[in-house]
Design a protein around this motif. Sequence first.
Motif, short mmCIF file in Angstrom:
data_model
loop_
_atom_site.label_atom_id
_atom_site.label_comp_id
_atom_site.label_asym_id
_atom_site.label_seq_id
_atom_site.Cartn_x
_atom_site.Cartn_y
_atom_site.Cartn_z
N ILE A 102 210.26 41.76 81.58
CA ILE A 102 209.34 41.85 82.82
C ILE A 102 210.18 42.43 83.69
CG2 ILE A 102 208.13 40.63 84.55
CD1 ILE A 102 206.99 38.63 82.38
N VAL A 103 211.30 41.75 84.24
CA VAL A 103 212.08 42.26 85.32
C VAL A 103 212.61 43.58 85.12
CG1 VAL A 103 214.50 41.92 86.18
CG2 VAL A 103 213.25 39.60 85.52
N ALA A 104 213.06 43.98 83.83
CA ALA A 104 213.38 45.38 83.44
C ALA A 104 212.27 46.40 83.76
CB ALA A 104 213.85 45.60 82.02
N ILE A 105 210.98 46.12 83.33
CA ILE A 105 209.82 46.94 83.66
C ILE A 105 209.71 47.17 85.00
CG2 ILE A 105 207.30 47.02 83.14
CD1 ILE A 105 209.05 47.59 80.65
N VAL A 106 209.67 46.09 85.76
CA VAL A 106 209.33 46.00 87.25
C VAL A 106 210.39 47.05 87.96
CG1 VAL A 106 209.37 44.82 89.36
CG2 VAL A 106 208.10 43.91 87.10
N VAL A 111 211.27 51.24 90.93
CA VAL A 111 212.43 52.37 91.36
C VAL A 111 212.27 53.63 90.69
CG1 VAL A 111 215.17 52.76 91.44
CG2 VAL A 111 214.04 50.47 91.78
N GLY A 112 211.96 53.57 89.14
CA GLY A 112 211.98 54.87 88.85
C GLY A 112 210.88 55.83 89.21
N ILE A 113 209.61 55.25 89.51
CA ILE A 113 208.31 56.03 89.84
C ILE A 113 208.81 56.40 91.32
CG2 ILE A 113 206.01 56.12 90.23
CD1 ILE A 113 205.70 54.25 87.68
N THR A 114 209.36 55.56 92.08
CA THR A 114 209.63 55.95 93.64
C THR A 114 210.43 57.22 93.48
OG1 THR A 114 209.12 53.64 94.36
CG2 THR A 114 210.33 55.11 95.77
N LEU A 115 211.39 57.01 92.82
CA LEU A 115 212.37 58.21 93.00
C LEU A 115 211.98 59.46 92.19
CD1 LEU A 115 215.84 56.22 91.89
CD2 LEU A 115 215.31 57.22 94.12
N GLY A 116 211.14 59.44 91.23
CA GLY A 116 210.56 60.55 90.74
C GLY A 116 209.72 60.96 91.56
N VAL A 117 208.90 60.38 92.43
CA VAL A 117 207.78 61.15 93.36
C VAL A 117 208.61 61.77 94.30
CG1 VAL A 117 206.14 60.43 95.03
CG2 VAL A 117 206.01 59.31 92.96
N TYR A 188 215.19 57.74 82.66
CA TYR A 188 214.07 58.71 82.01
C TYR A 188 213.02 58.58 82.74
CZ TYR A 188 217.00 59.10 77.69
OH TYR A 188 218.06 59.67 76.82
N VAL A 189 212.46 57.38 83.29
CA VAL A 189 211.25 57.19 83.86
C VAL A 189 211.22 58.23 85.25
CG1 VAL A 189 209.85 55.60 85.41
CG2 VAL A 189 210.59 55.07 83.23
N THR A 190 212.63 58.12 86.01
CA THR A 190 212.53 59.01 87.01
C THR A 190 212.74 60.43 86.73
OG1 THR A 190 214.35 57.28 88.10
CG2 THR A 190 214.44 59.70 88.86
N ARG A 191 213.10 60.93 85.82
CA ARG A 191 213.23 62.36 85.30
C ARG A 191 211.61 62.62 84.61
NH1 ARG A 191 218.41 64.36 84.73
NH2 ARG A 191 217.82 66.08 83.30
N LEU A 192 210.92 61.94 84.24
CA LEU A 192 209.62 62.11 83.82
C LEU A 192 208.82 62.23 85.12
CD1 LEU A 192 209.02 59.98 80.33
CD2 LEU A 192 208.90 62.43 80.78
N THR A 193 208.78 61.43 85.77
CA THR A 193 207.92 61.17 86.97
C THR A 193 208.05 62.45 87.87
OG1 THR A 193 207.93 59.00 87.04
CG2 THR A 193 207.27 59.95 88.93
N ARG A 194 209.45 62.73 87.94
CA ARG A 194 209.82 64.00 88.94
C ARG A 194 209.27 65.39 88.24
NH1 ARG A 194 213.37 68.55 87.80
NH2 ARG A 194 214.38 69.46 89.78
N THR A 195 209.28 65.53 87.00
CA THR A 195 208.87 66.71 86.33
C THR A 195 207.29 66.84 86.20
OG1 THR A 195 210.73 66.60 84.74
CG2 THR A 195 208.88 68.02 83.97
N SER A 196 206.95 65.80 86.01
CA SER A 196 205.10 65.57 85.85
C SER A 196 204.65 65.87 87.60
CB SER A 196 204.71 64.29 85.51
OG SER A 196 203.53 64.21 85.30
N ILE A 197 205.35 65.23 88.51
CA ILE A 197 204.94 65.55 89.89
C ILE A 197 205.05 67.05 90.27
CG2 ILE A 197 205.59 65.22 92.13
CD1 ILE A 197 203.82 62.78 91.33
N SER A 228 199.80 62.53 87.21
CA SER A 228 201.16 62.68 86.96
C SER A 228 201.79 61.38 86.03
CB SER A 228 201.92 62.78 88.02
OG SER A 228 201.57 64.14 88.80
N LEU A 229 201.04 60.45 86.17
CA LEU A 229 201.54 59.05 85.39
C LEU A 229 201.20 58.99 84.06
CD1 LEU A 229 200.71 56.23 87.93
CD2 LEU A 229 203.07 57.28 87.25
#
Length: 307
Positions: A102-106, A111-117, A188-197, A228-229
Amino acid sequence: MGRYVVRRLLQMIPVFIGSTLLIFLMVNVMGDPIAGLCGDKQCDAATSAQLKKEFGLDKPVWQQYLTYMGHVFTGDFGTAFNGQKVTELMATAFPVTIRLTIVAIVIEIVVGITLGVVTGLKRGRPVDTSVLLLSLVVISVPTFVTGLLLQLLLGVEWGWIKPSVSTDATFGELIVPGLVLASVSLAYVTRLTRTSIAENRRSDYVRTAVAKGLPRQRVIVRHLLRNSLIPVVTFIGTDIGALMGGAIVTERIFNIHGVGYQLYQGILRQNTQTVVGFVTVLVLVFLMANLLVDLLYAVLDPRIRYA
């Protein structure tokens, strides 16, 4: 939607049986589990035969598997070689690993989606380049290096955290281990979100929303981010099971007695019942996470409908 869920649940049955059969066969070729019971000394023939009969290891593998699956469907995952029931080990290990996951997913999501956006909206700018370089470094560094480095700096040198997690394993103690566990997936979440956005930002529906004069925040949150999500949710959903099963290194570093610790002990001692039992539950976690991801698609994109 209801028929789709039922159909997916029925599809899980052969996948579950095939996965558990493969795991059972792989675990049974690890070596002689009876040898692990006798320590450094070799068991005599009579003792070895008695132990094999007691644990059902004298039967053919296919018969052992059918017996095991029959017990699983009644909630009996067998008994470890130390005499403790596997379900008791699960009752102590899974809550700890679930909290760690749960801690890791949060951390991944926030952090990942915020940086990706941010990087997706500012593609090509210094902040985008900096985050991309940082994420590449995080992906390149093995988890055990990140964990040992943070443990040494934060726990030993600076004294900000305890080097080892206590038996209670509270959420506060699991923040740093959760960060270590989520580090690669976070990148990976950061890069995926960034590319999709960046891709969806040029879409017609975004230009139409901007042309209508909608506020920038509403365009980003309700239109751009929501669509994008989908690839990000796919990755995070499949990552839930991967984090729970792949926490062996992190749990060993921080002395966390969770699923990874029990799997490590089971493999080290060639404890077939423990390994197969824990991995069987992890297979169920993978299957349920994939089903949940598929259902979330319709929430994120109203154009998706399930027959």
